[in-house]
Structure formats: C-alpha cells, structure tokens
Design a protein around this motif. Structure first.
Motif, PDB file in Angstrom:
ATOM      1  N   ILE A  88       1.337  -1.665   0.141  1.00  0.00           N
ATOM      2  CA  ILE A  88       0.292  -0.182  -0.047  1.00  0.00           C
ATOM      3  C   ILE A  88       1.103   1.055  -0.324  1.00  0.00           C
ATOM      4  O   ILE A  88       0.700   2.432  -0.976  1.00  0.00           O
ATOM      5  N   ASP A  89       2.036   1.405   1.091  1.00  0.00           N
ATOM      6  CA  ASP A  89       2.713   2.216   1.100  1.00  0.00           C
ATOM      7  C   ASP A  89       3.805   2.005  -0.293  1.00  0.00           C
ATOM      8  O   ASP A  89       3.518   4.085  -0.894  1.00  0.00           O
ATOM      9  N   ASN A  90       3.872   1.705  -0.957  1.00  0.00           N
ATOM     10  CA  ASN A  90       4.428   2.016  -2.369  1.00  0.00           C
ATOM     11  C   ASN A  90       3.661   2.581  -2.991  1.00  0.00           C
ATOM     12  O   ASN A  90       3.869   3.228  -3.988  1.00  0.00           O
ATOM     13  N   ALA A  91       2.351   1.779  -3.079  1.00  0.00           N
ATOM     14  CA  ALA A  91       1.686   2.083  -4.541  1.00  0.00           C
ATOM     15  C   ALA A  91       1.080   4.162  -4.500  1.00  0.00           C
ATOM     16  O   ALA A  91       0.795   4.709  -5.511  1.00  0.00           O
ATOM     17  N   LEU A  92       1.059   4.164  -2.661  1.00  0.00           N
ATOM     18  CA  LEU A  92       0.657   5.582  -2.502  1.00  0.00           C
ATOM     19  C   LEU A  92       1.875   6.891  -2.535  1.00  0.00           C
ATOM     20  O   LEU A  92       1.830   7.179  -2.890  1.00  0.00           O
ATOM     21  N   GLU A  93       2.846   5.815  -2.963  1.00  0.00           N
ATOM     22  CA  GLU A  93       3.802   6.344  -3.666  1.00  0.00           C
ATOM     23  C   GLU A  93       4.171   7.320  -4.714  1.00  0.00           C
ATOM     24  O   GLU A  93       4.170   8.229  -5.272  1.00  0.00           O
ATOM     25  N   THR A  94       3.117   7.091  -5.594  1.00  0.00           N
ATOM     26  CA  THR A  94       2.886   7.354  -7.435  1.00  0.00           C
ATOM     27  C   THR A  94       2.079   8.443  -7.137  1.00  0.00           C
ATOM     28  O   THR A  94       1.308   8.809  -7.774  1.00  0.00           O
ATOM     29  N   LEU A  95       0.362   8.264  -5.805  1.00  0.00           N
ATOM     30  CA  LEU A  95       0.072   9.270  -6.425  1.00  0.00           C
ATOM     31  C   LEU A  95       0.955  10.599  -6.451  1.00  0.00           C
ATOM     32  O   LEU A  95       1.916  11.061  -5.064  1.00  0.00           O
ATOM     33  N   SER A  96      -0.671  12.056  -6.777  1.00  0.00           N
ATOM     34  CA  SER A  96      -0.130  13.356  -6.985  1.00  0.00           C
ATOM     35  C   SER A  96      -0.298  13.859  -5.328  1.00  0.00           C
ATOM     36  O   SER A  96      -0.756  12.848  -4.341  1.00  0.00           O
ATOM     37  N   GLU A  97       0.159  14.682  -5.528  1.00  0.00           N
ATOM     38  CA  GLU A  97       0.323  15.052  -4.016  1.00  0.00           C
ATOM     39  C   GLU A  97      -1.778  15.255  -3.688  1.00  0.00           C
ATOM     40  O   GLU A  97      -2.378  15.528  -2.573  1.00  0.00           O
TER      41      GLU A  97
END
Length: 147
Positions: A88-97
C-alpha cells in the motif's frame, strides 16, 4: 465483475490501513508477553481427568503446544500484514500530492465527499471521479496485476 472485487479490495485496504498498523503493534506486544510468560509444570488441575482417556489434556503438553505454535502463528500474521502495508505504501508513493490528500481525507480520516469538496475547494462530483481514478491507478500496484 473482477474489477469490482479489486476496487473494493483497494478501498478496504485503505480504510483499514491504520487498523493494520495497530494490529502489527499489538502482535509485537503479544509476542513480548509470550516471551515473559511461563506457567511451568503443575500438579493435576480439576479440569483434567484423572482416569485414563484417549484425549491428551495435560497442562504441560498444552503449554508446550501454545508456547511453540502461537508465536509462529503471530509471526506469520505479522509478516503478512507488514507486506500488505508495504504494498500500500509503495502504491501510495505513485500518487500526486492532490491525489494523496484526497486519500488521506477519504480513507484515513473517513470524511464524506461533501466535506472533502469543501476542504479542497472543488465540487463533490470532481472528488468522486478523482477517487475512482485513484483506486483504478492503485489496483495493479497493490494486487500486482498487468495493466
């Protein structure tokens, strides 16, 4: 139908993110407690039958089983939770601000779209559409699917 399963899975993971973190901490506490806990051998208790039976019900045997199996089961559960949180953390890192801000408000703070729309100065429909876009973006990352 398959996309709905994954869509709900991502939402469930996001809604339960903080609970998973708390569960990992509680497993650590339980493991420490098991290290410090020891009942030792004792005489026959009233729960045990004195007459011969085919059932093993010795307090010593039960303690040995618990002392050996329970920590291993807890470690396996903890590892699975840690892996899921890392995905989940890795996936969330791909999101914009902006996308991450919406995830925090919707899933971590559990706010309604009306409130979210007011906070980010957009309309509700924009927030709903952005949420859908975010979830679809996270599905292949969390569940390791081909895009």
């Amino acid at each position: 139908m398959v996309i709905i399963k994954y869509y709900k899975g991502v939402e469930s993971n996001l809604y339960n993110y903080k609970a998973m973190q708390a569960e990992i901490k509680n497993i650590d506490l339980e493991l420490n407690e098991l290290k410090n806990e020891y009942n030792g051998c004792s005489s026959i208790s009233y729960e045990e039958k004195a007459a011969p039976t085919n059932k093993f019900n010795s307090s010593v045997e039960n303690e040995m089983i618990d002392r050996r199996l329970k920590p291993e089961q807890l470690k396996i559960k903890k590892h699975k939770l840690e892996v899921q949180l890392q995905k989940i953390d890795n996936a969330l890192e791909t999101l914009s601000e902006d996308e991450m801000h919406l995830v925090e408000l919707r899933y971590f703070k559990k706010l309604q779209f009306k409130v979210i729309a007011e906070r980010i100065d957009r309309n509700e429909m924009y927030c709903v559409c952005l949420k859908s876009k975010i979830i679809k973006k996270l599905i292949p990352l969390i569940f390791l699917l081909d895009k």
